[in-house]
Structure formats: C-alpha cells, structure tokens
Motif scaffolding. Structure first.
Motif, mmCIF file in Angstrom:
data_model
loop_
_atom_site.group_PDB
_atom_site.id
_atom_site.type_symbol
_atom_site.label_atom_id
_atom_site.label_comp_id
_atom_site.label_asym_id
_atom_site.label_seq_id
_atom_site.Cartn_x
_atom_site.Cartn_y
_atom_site.Cartn_z
ATOM 1 N N GLY A 87 0.824 -1.196 0.000
ATOM 2 C CA GLY A 87 0.000 0.000 0.000
ATOM 3 C C GLY A 87 0.861 1.250 0.000
ATOM 4 O O GLY A 87 2.075 1.183 0.201
ATOM 5 N N GLU A 88 0.237 2.393 -0.256
ATOM 6 C CA GLU A 88 0.989 3.651 -0.263
ATOM 7 C C GLU A 88 1.599 3.944 1.090
ATOM 8 O O GLU A 88 2.656 4.562 1.189
ATOM 9 N N ASP A 89 0.924 3.503 2.136
ATOM 10 C CA ASP A 89 1.425 3.783 3.488
ATOM 11 C C ASP A 89 2.386 2.704 3.987
ATOM 12 O O ASP A 89 2.865 2.759 5.110
ATOM 13 N N ASP A 90 2.599 1.696 3.154
ATOM 14 C CA ASP A 90 3.507 0.623 3.555
ATOM 15 C C ASP A 90 4.935 0.973 3.128
ATOM 16 O O ASP A 90 5.160 1.444 2.014
ATOM 17 N N TYR A 91 5.860 0.694 4.012
ATOM 18 C CA TYR A 91 7.279 0.874 3.685
ATOM 19 C C TYR A 91 8.016 -0.418 4.007
ATOM 20 O O TYR A 91 7.543 -1.243 4.785
ATOM 21 N N ILE A 92 9.179 -0.565 3.384
ATOM 22 C CA ILE A 92 10.005 -1.717 3.719
ATOM 23 C C ILE A 92 10.943 -1.283 4.843
ATOM 24 O O ILE A 92 11.605 -0.238 4.743
ATOM 25 N N PHE A 93 10.993 -2.081 5.886
ATOM 26 C CA PHE A 93 11.919 -1.769 6.970
ATOM 27 C C PHE A 93 13.192 -2.592 6.803
ATOM 28 O O PHE A 93 13.157 -3.804 6.652
#
Lengths: 234, 894
Positions: free
Chosen positions: B718-724
């Motif tokens: 999703g747009e609010d998802d980031y890879i950590f």
C-alpha cells in the motif's frame, strides 16, 4: 647516513636509527581512497588515550551536492601542521612550537590552558583535555616517528588514503603524487599554508556539516554536529 | 544516477592550493615562515607517557574484532596491551586493519568486564548475583551434566554459540559429551548466500574469493565490504586499489548510501528483494548481445545455453526496471560493460541480495552471470580458494596437513530408526516430525540430528553441512520439540540480537523450559543476564586459536591467535573451561582433553608446518610464498598420485564411489568439487527439498533453475507501507561491540533513516520521533500469513538523499541494556558489581560511567533502541536463512 640493518619481521625494525629524515613532515589525504572506516581516528584515540568527547583526528561524513547527492564523501580531519600556524602566534606562553621537521607541537608544561589556540585554529583541531587542563592536538605521533614508525592514523589506514611523507622532498613519491593530482589545502584561503593536503578536495566540503555518524559535542547535540573542529564556529 | 561521473566533477574546481596545471612544479610546496626558528624542544618531554615502542613487546596474533580475523600485532607495555597494528606478513590483509581491531583493547579492559564466576541468588533475570569460585561453578555444572551423559540422554545438553572460532574445539566437547546440539546462528547471517554457492560449486566453496586486485569491473548486489562483510577488510583495500590505481569500476545496488555504495562509480538505490530481477535482466542482455563465453559455459555448466536463454526470455531490462526501479538503460549498459570486461570482472553479493524470500534464487541468478561470461577462476574474476583447515581437501593439495590433535571423539549417531541410528532420541520427537524424517531420502536420514540441530522443515540448512536455523531454537524449545536440561550459551547475544528476541528472553526466563543455563562470555550482556551461572572468558588477547580462511591473494595461508597477556583476574579461555569441565564430568570424556597445556595443544596442531613453532609464533602467519595462485583449479590435470586407484565412468573419474575428476578433451582434470564435477547452474536439490517438506512446487524456492518472483509481502504494497531494513556500521560488529568506548562514541544510536521525500510524504522533519510498526511475513514460513503487527519501536528521524524512498532503515548494534555503562549508554553503573573484582584494577578509567557524554543522564541523545523484538522470525523456505530485509512496516509520527 648508512641504511640500518633490517629484520625480515617488519615490526622488529623499531628504533631511532629507523627515523625518517624529513624536512617538512606531512600527511597526504587521498579522498578517492577513503571509505570512512574510522580506523585512523580510533587508532589515534587508542594511541593517545584521548578522552571520550575529544578528538585529535576524526572522519567526517558529508552528503554530496546534486547530482551526486545519493552518495557520501568521507573526509579525515586532523591538525594541518600549518607552516604559518595561527595557534603558535596566538599562544601567550609560547607553548606551541615546531620541531625540526616542521610539525607543530604543544609543549604541555608551558601550556596555561587559556584556549587562545583553540580559538585561533581555523580547523578546530585543538582541544583542552579536561583531565590535564592542557591544550592537546595531533603531533603526527612524535613518539612513533622518532623510532621510525608512521603516525598511528597512517599506519592504520586500510586503503592508503593517508600517507606520511616529506613535503619538502620533491623526489618523495608521495609528494610527487600530491603534485600530480593537484592536492589542495583544506580552507586554502585561510593562508596558513597547511602541510596536510587533500587529493580530490572539493570546496563545498568545507561548508558541509557532518552527517550520518554521531560524534556530537559533549552536550549531546541531537543533530550530530561537529566536535572541537567546529567549536569556534558555533 | 546521473551520467555525470564523480571523477569528472572532481576535476572541476580542484587544485586551489597547488595551482593546478603546467608549471605547477615550480611553485614550492613548503613555505615555512619566520616562526620556523623556534627554541629547541625537548622531545623526551614531548613523548613522556606515550607507548614506548622500543621497550614494548610486539606479539603477532589474529584479530577478533569481527568475523574477518585479520593478522595483527599487539603492542604490550607493562603487562597491558596498548595498541593494535596490522601484521604486514598477513597475505590477506597485507598489513591493513580497521577500527574494530582497537576494540579488542576496549573489551579487554572495560570496567564492567566479568572477572570471576557468578551465580544468581534472586529469580532468573532479576540481576542478583553472588561471586563463586571456579571449583564451585564447574562442580555444579558437571553435576548437572553428568547424569545426562550417564543416563543416555546427552542430547538434553544444548550448547549454543554466537561466535566460536575455536575451529572444532567446542565440537570436541559436544561430541565427547555425545550431544549433536552445538547450535549456531548461521541462518541469521549467511545461509542464503552459502547455499547457492554450494549448490553451484560444492561444499568446499560456500564462500567465493574474487580476484579484486586484478579486476576491472565489479557488480555488487547488496554487499558492503567497506563496512561489514565477513572478509570485508581483505576486500576493501584491494577494491580501492583496483578502482583508484587500476581504473576498475564498481556498480552497487543498495537501499541506503553505505560506504560501499558511496565509493562506487555507480550507485542505484534499489527496491529491496529485487536484486535478482536486475541480475536476470543482465543475463537476458548478455545473451541477446551474444556477449557470453559460450566455450566456458558449454564446458563447465550443466545447463544447455538454450535452456538458460528460454528461462530469461521474459526478464527484459524494462521488466526489471518495473520491479527494481533501476533504469532499463542502465541495466543494459552495466550488462554490456560487465561482459566486455570479462574475464577481469566479477559479481559480489551478500545479505542485500540474499536475505529475502527470493534471495536464494537471486543469488543463483547472480552466480549465473559469472559462469555466463566465463570469469570463474580467471585473473580479475570470480575465483574460488581454499576456505578452512588444511586437511588435503579440494584446493588444499600440496599443503602441509594441519589438524586438531587427537584423540578425537566420534560424532554422535544420527537420529532415526535402524542400525546405527539413535532411536531413543528419535522416538521422543513429535509424530509429524518422525513421519517426515522417515520419508526423507537416505542421504538426509544420515544427516538428521533432531529438530534443533537439523530442523526437518529446512533440509537445505543441513544438506551440505549443518548451517542450522538458529532463530527457531527458542520457538522449538517452547513448542516442546526438544527437551533441554542444561543449556550453555557461548558468546551469544540471542536475547538481544535474534529476531523476536523477546521470545528468546521468554524461553530463557522459563525454568520449566530451560532448567539450567550457563553463559560463557567475556562480559555481562543480555544473554548472561538470563543465566544461572556466568563463566567469565578470557578475551582474544588472552588466548589461543587456529586460523585459516580464504585469501583474496589466492594463496592459502594460516595464522595463530596467541595470548599477548595472561587472562585478566580469574578469567579462563573457553578451551580451559571446557577441558576442566570434561575432566569433572569424567566417564571417559576426560580422555579427549588430556593435553598438558593450551600451547602444547596448538603446537601439536601446527606440527606439520615447515617452520619451527618459535618462528611461527614470531611471525604469526605462514604460507608457501612459491605456491601458484588458485586460478582455474578446475582445469588442473589430476596427478599420477591422484589418478591411482581411479576408474573412468562416463566422463567422471571415480575413486571409492566418489567422483574426483572429470575427463575433458581426453584428459583427466580436477573439475569442481561437486558430485558431477561441473557447475550446477541447474540443480534438482531445490525441488527435491521442496517436495520433501511440502513446499508448493510453484514457490520460488522450489525451482531447479533460478527464477524470479516478488517477495510475498511486497506484492500488494500500500501507499502507506514501507520496507523496513536494518544495516551495520563500520565501527560495530553485530551485537558485540556496544561496550567499545571509542566505537560507541562514534555510533551509539540508531535513528530512522529515510529519504527526504519520504519525510515529506509522512509529514515529518529531521529530529521528529516516529513509531515504526512491523508486520508478520506472508510467505511459507514460521507464522507466515498471520495478521497484525508483530512489534513496534520508536526513534527520531534522519534524512539521507541516498535512501530508497520506499525504505526506512535503522541500524543494528545499539539499544543495549547491559554490557556496562558504555554498552547501555548510561552514566551510571550497570551489571552486577559482584562480577568485577580481582583484575578490575586494570580497568580503563576513561570508560567509566561519568565519561559517557552521549548518555541521557548527561543530556545526550542516549543509546538508541533495540529493534529486534519487533522483527519477526522469518526463515527462508528450505535453507532457513533469516529474511531480515523483507519486513513491511507502517510509520506514524509521534
């Protein structure tokens, strides 16, 4: 002077007979080779047992300007061993002197700790050691070079980004390399004639703040600013 | 990623001081002014109190600042190690070291170092201890262990190490005891990159040795040798020389501006988990342009070129750009430049490419590139060199044999049903495990030693050798897959550094699961804090070890770690501790530990070296200076001696049922140390293992030929998802350097690094605090597919323009709550005062709590956050390698 006899085991070749007969001791910093590994600065701190919070030498991490902004540059900083040294002129007790090979040293027994040198240095290379109350800075590891060893930072650099050489000897291959590659002084317009020169020096580097590593001032500056090198400015 | 190269930029505006250009030589470099006639300075006074190198003793040894193990010289004055330098006789380092070498001094003299055994007096983990004698400590441990051995359940003793470089000594102990449970953390580190290498090149080559000195082109997929790579120091000085003096070019794919990315000619911030896509597209381009080395491929790979062409036909640069964000035009250019530089070109990869759900296949694609351009074993190319021990294995021909002195205890029996198997231990396993193992092919049955050492879900973690799956040890103990009666951890920081470290702590805290925990370590860390007895170990400056590893100079060498000073206080080397313990346990165990002294043991180990023991100790390193470099080992003809007793079957040269060579053009040559003596670009082991554990055949990990698939949890980002992502700094080493004062001073906290545009999207400024919340994985893995947030942590934000905009990253290493004042970044005492004592008089006053300027107590920024509680256990199917870099997170401004 006849060549002293050498052992095949390199670290056994230590003694006054191995001292390099330099006229102007200098360090050539090659920024093409530096990987920012901090080996030099940690080696320096270990060698001189420098208190936490103070640095004779350190490595700056700088974000490059566009279009190279995705990468960092790494810049080892130390006393420039200026041939026209403002610290020497500023010291009211003549505690800062010069050895025969041109290096600038602090004679601690003459130091009154009034910080005039700290303020005078354009490179922020001098600090007052809280434990001794005396001014302290890089002396190119006099105790090492007197017995034929290179300064600790040079000896610990894994990529030959730091080289100890005789700036007055045009036949010294490192000096020739400095010439060939247009090595430049840090803050050359200060007019202090540094003996430490940089290959791949770029003007923007001088104005950039540190980035990425967390050497902050003793008060724990949250933006990871500089230590004594920038105290004057701040 | 501009076309303007850094070098070109540098030419502009350089040379401010030296007056660039012709005639510059006329300008004097030295213009010392009137101040140059100072009064004479007394140099004696100037150097007073400094290390006196004419008086100090220099002792060569092997560094233990990280897992690279460089030859170093320690300078000892007045009984104290004062300085570490490089050993110029070490052909791998060529005398170079990094900052971590000095860390050995920090960890030897830090004020909170344990000086004698301690025993807990409160509840486990409560932090209440009393000092006990070695006799008391070892007697109690032996009394706990002896009944297990005598009662036929030696497997209930579990030895778990973080860092063991004794090269077999601890195995001597566990074998003599009879337990197969000598567990490690390879899966946390490198199993996903070792497995593809062993599949390609055989067990002997789980690590490659590129000829960086002579290379012209390096394509680096997520390796960071300038900061952290095992062997990084060996590589760093060669790469920099090749670049600056030899004009070599390095291309790096990374997610952040690492030191390696920063010195590279080209750096591409890449979407995590897509390195394979770029490699596949490079293969596609090389084949399309006809730049492959067809002769080499046909001679040495096991896959017809047309099959490879077919497999990559859809992997176009345009497709790879969509996956990875790396521009198609750059992929085209890099593929061509790489192939044109062959054979003086090489790939490099490490955790960046491999620690993903699709990482094994990414690395197989990357390894394929080298085979395709025929640089394998060539000058400047992707070489293979002897790794460890000198036992006459492949690549060690003609070397004196070095081996641990006998008598050596036998290995434990494999677990299973039938003659020669440990049936009792096997029958205690859960039914589903027994059933799975019973259905395994014979080759795996012989290698199965229970769920902790050889987890049955992950056969490729132990198919080649036991890499194990360390992060599953605690969940498996919790599930009851293995009963544990005595648990011994050695230099292990699992309760701080493993993924879901909270699970490790929960299990270690639970006396019903771990009735007795002994920790052996040099200091009081988070693991020791959960022990019942802590045994203080001598540091690497105080003990012996054997050393041999791959030399990037391509000539095998060996070195010795030797003590520079006596163990401080009452500390003892791990060898001495285990020897004493074996004697106390008795029952025949002591026979394997009957050597007189540690030095005598190591002297025996090296007895076949063609130099005297004294001379070897004086130099610290030995290698055969006349030995030919390890180029094209596979083309070397088998010698008459090697051919003795062989028979040719098909094109293989067989001896004792094993292929030892291959016929090429009518000549018997060595080939590669694989079962078929060629490079296995195609390998049935992957689908075979998948089938055995029920992994669907269409899973990316099940393919016999390298294929690409998006990381499961990245499919519907999703747009609010980031890879950590996490990373390592050059001044630290895993979780074991937090207490090194000069290193912690440089890096002590772990801000959340992100791209400035990411900050703008999230509405955060530098210095703002954010909460990072990590989700559970979605693939076929431990607790894969469970919804909800796994864990969260908070820290402040820092911007870096070199970050990939879809990635946020925090470093590992920091956020300790033990390891003394420096380690915990506190300006107050931490750890048990009962632990220090005799020998602590040697402690470094400069590392005292009041000196920690970055501690919160002194108004500093503090010591960062421990992030590993929030990171899910996520073993890669089949190999068990922890997929550290797949995690998806959300970020909230606080």
């Amino acid at each position: 002077m006849p060549e002293p006899q050498r052992s095949p085991v390199p670290w056994e070749n230590v003694g006054p007979q191995f001292k390099k007969p330099f006229k102007q001791a200098a360090i050539l910093v090659d920024l093409q080779r530096c990987t920012g590994c901090h080996s030099c600065s940690v080696s320096c701190k270990t060698e001189h047992e420098v208190p936490l919070g103070d640095f004779r030498m350190r490595v700056r991490y700088l974000e490059r300007p566009a279009p190279q902004q995705a990468q960092l540059s790494f810049v080892p900083m130390l006393c420039m061993h200026c041939q026209d040294a403002p610290c020497m002129k500023a010291c009211p007790t003549s505690a800062i002197g010069r050895l025969d090979d041109g290096r600038v040293v602090v004679e601690e027994d003459k130091c009154c700790g009034n910080k005039a040198c700290v303020a005078a240095c354009p490179y922020g290379a001098i600090f007052i050691n809280d434990d001794t109350g005396k001014a302290e800075k890089c002396d190119l590891c006099t105790h090492r070079t007197e017995v034929g060893l290179d300064p600790a930072c040079v000896s610990s650099c894994p990529t030959e980004a730091l080289r100890f050489h005789d700036l007055a000897d045009e036949s010294d291959e490192v000096t020739a390399m400095a010439r060939r590659q247009n090595a430049a002084a840090w803050k050359g317009d200060e007019g202090t004639a540094p003996s430490v020169l940089y290959i791949d020096h770029e003007k923007w580097m001088e104005d950039k703040v540190n980035l990425g590593v967390q050497i902050s001032e003793r008060d724990g500056d949250p933006i990871y600013e500089q230590d004594n090198f920038d105290r004057k400015k701040r | 990623m501009s076309e303007i190269k850094r070098r070109d930029l540098l030419k502009i505006g350089a040379g401010a001081a030296l007056a660039a250009g012709a005639g510059a030589a006329a300008i004097p470099l030295v213009r010392r002014l009137a101040d140059s006639a100072p009064p004479a300075i007394d140099i004696k006074k100037l150097v007073a109190g400094k290390l006196d190198y004419t008086r100090a003793k220099a002792v060569p040894t092997i560094c233990f600042g990280c897992t690279t193990h460089c030859g170093v010289i320690g300078w000892v004055q007045d009984g104290r190690v004062r300085k570490i330098e490089g050993n110029p006789l070490d052909p791998n380092t060529q005398g170079n070291i990094c900052s971590k070498a000095q860390g050995m001094i920090s960890y030897t003299y830090y004020p909170e170092r344990l000086m004698h055994p301690i025993k807990r007096v409160g509840k486990r983990g409560e932090g209440k201890w009393k000092r006990i004698s070695w006799d008391e400590a070892l007697s109690e441990i032996a009394d706990r262990m002896r009944p297990l051995r005598e009662g036929g359940v030696p497997e209930e003793f579990v030895f778990h190490y973080g860092r063991d470089k004794t090269k077999g000594y601890t195995k001597r102990f566990t074998n003599a005891f009879g337990t197969p449970h000598r567990l490690n953390r390879r899966s946390i580190c490198s199993s996903n990159r070792r497995a593809p290498l062993m599949s390609f090149y055989g067990r002997e080559f789980e690590w490659e040795t590129q000829d960086f000195e002579n290379t012209k082109y390096i394509v680096n997929f997520g390796g960071n040798p300038m900061e952290a790579y095992q062997g990084g120091l060996y590589m760093m000085h060669r790469i920099q020389k090749a670049r600056v003096d030899g004009g070599a070019k390095m291309v790096t794919f990374e997610i952040r501006p690492s030191a390696t990315a920063s010195v590279s000619e080209d750096y591409f911030p890449i979407m995590p988990g897509t390195d394979g896509a770029v490699a596949f597209a490079m293969i596609h381009v090389i084949l399309r342009e006809g730049l492959q080395d067809e002769e080499f491929w046909n001679r040495w790979s096991n896959l017809p070129l047309e099959k490879l062409r077919e497999s990559v036909k859809d992997y176009t640069p345009g497709w790879a750009e969509e996956q990875s964000g790396v521009p198609a035009a750059d992929i085209e250019r890099i593929a061509v430049e790489f192939a044109q530089a062959a054979p003086a070109c090489c790939t490099m990869s490490n955790r960046g490419s491999a620690k993903h759900y699709n990482g094994v296949q990414a690395d197989r694609a990357i390894r394929t590139l080298d085979v395709l351009v025929g640089n394998v074993g060539k000058p400047g190319g992707f070489c293979l060199s002897s790794l460890r021990g000198w036992a006459g294995r492949y690549g060690q021909e003609g070397l004196p044999k070095l081996s641990q002195p006998g008598p050596k205890p036998p290995n434990p029996k494999p677990w299973g049903i039938g003659e020669g198997y440990d049936e009792e231990a096997f029958k205690k396993l859960p039914d589903f495990v027994q059933e799975r193992v019973n259905n395994f092919p014979e080759k795996w049955k012989k290698k199965y030693f229970g769920e902790l050492a050889t987890p049955s879900e992950y056969p490729l973690a132990w198919h080649w050798y036991q890499m194990r799956v360390g992060q599953l040890v605690y969940p498996y103990i919790k599930e009851g897959r293995q009963k544990v009666s005595v648990y011994m951890s050695f230099t292990l920081g699992a309760s701080y550094g493993y993924p879901e470290a909270n699970v490790a702590r929960e299990v270690l805290q639970d006396e019903s699961l771990i009735p007795f925990h002994v920790a052996i370590d040099i200091g009081y860390g988070e693991q020791a804090a959960l022990a019942d007895i802590v045994l203080p170990e001598a540091t690497s400056l105080e003990r012996w070890d054997h050393h041999s590893t791959n030399n990037y100079g391509l000539v095998p060498y060996t070195g010795v770690r030797q003590p520079l000073v006596e163990p401080a206080g009452e500390t003892k080397s791990v060898q001495a501790i285990l020897q004493d313990l074996a004697k106390r346990i008795g029952g025949g165990m002591e026979e394997y530990f009957a050597f007189e002294s540690e030095e005598a043991f190591y002297k025996e180990w090296y007895k076949n070296l063609p130099v005297s023991w004294e001379d070897f100790k004086r130099r610290g390193i030995w290698y055969d200076e006349g030995r030919e470099k390890d180029y094209e080992l596979y083309e070397r003809p088998l010698t008459d001696a090697e051919l003795e007793g062989t028979a040719v079957e098909g094109d293989l040269v067989m001896k004792g049922g094993k292929a030892v060579g291959i016929m090429m053009d009518g000549k018997a040559v060595r080939g590669f140390p694989t079962p078929n003596r060629v490079i296995n670009v195609y390998d049935e082991i992957w689908p075979e293992a998948a089938k055995a554990v029920g992994l669907p055949a269409d899973d990316v990990n099940a393919s016999p030929i390298a294929v690409y698939d998006t990381v499961p949890e990245h499919r519907d980002l999703g747009e609010d998802d980031y890879i950590f992502s996490t990373f390592k700094w050059n001044v630290h080493t895993q979780g074991r350097s937090g207490h090194w004062k000069y290193h912690a001073e440089i890096v002590h906290t772990n801000p959340v690094f992100m791209h400035p545009e990411t900050g703008e999207t999230l509405g955060v400024q530098e210095g703002d605090s954010v909460r990072v919340s990590v989700y559970r994985p979605k693939g076929h893995t431990y607790r894969g597919g469970e919804d909800g947030i796994m864990g969260s942590f908070e820290n402040h934000v820092r911007f870096l323009s070199g970050m990939h905009p879809k990635v946020v990253a925090c470093s590992h290493h920091v956020g300790h709550w033990e390891h003394g004042a420096v380690g915990a970044s506190k300006n107050e005492a931490t750890g048990p005062a009962e632990g220090t004592g005799p020998g602590a008089g040697n402690a470094d006053p400069q590392a005292a709590p009041e000196k920690i300027w970055w501690s919160k107590g002194r108004g500093g920024i503090g010591g960062g956050v421990a992030i590993n509680d929030a990171l899910p256990i996520n073993p890669c199917p089949l190999t068990g390698g922890q997929n550290w870099y797949d995690n998806v997170c959300k970020i909230e401004k606080l």
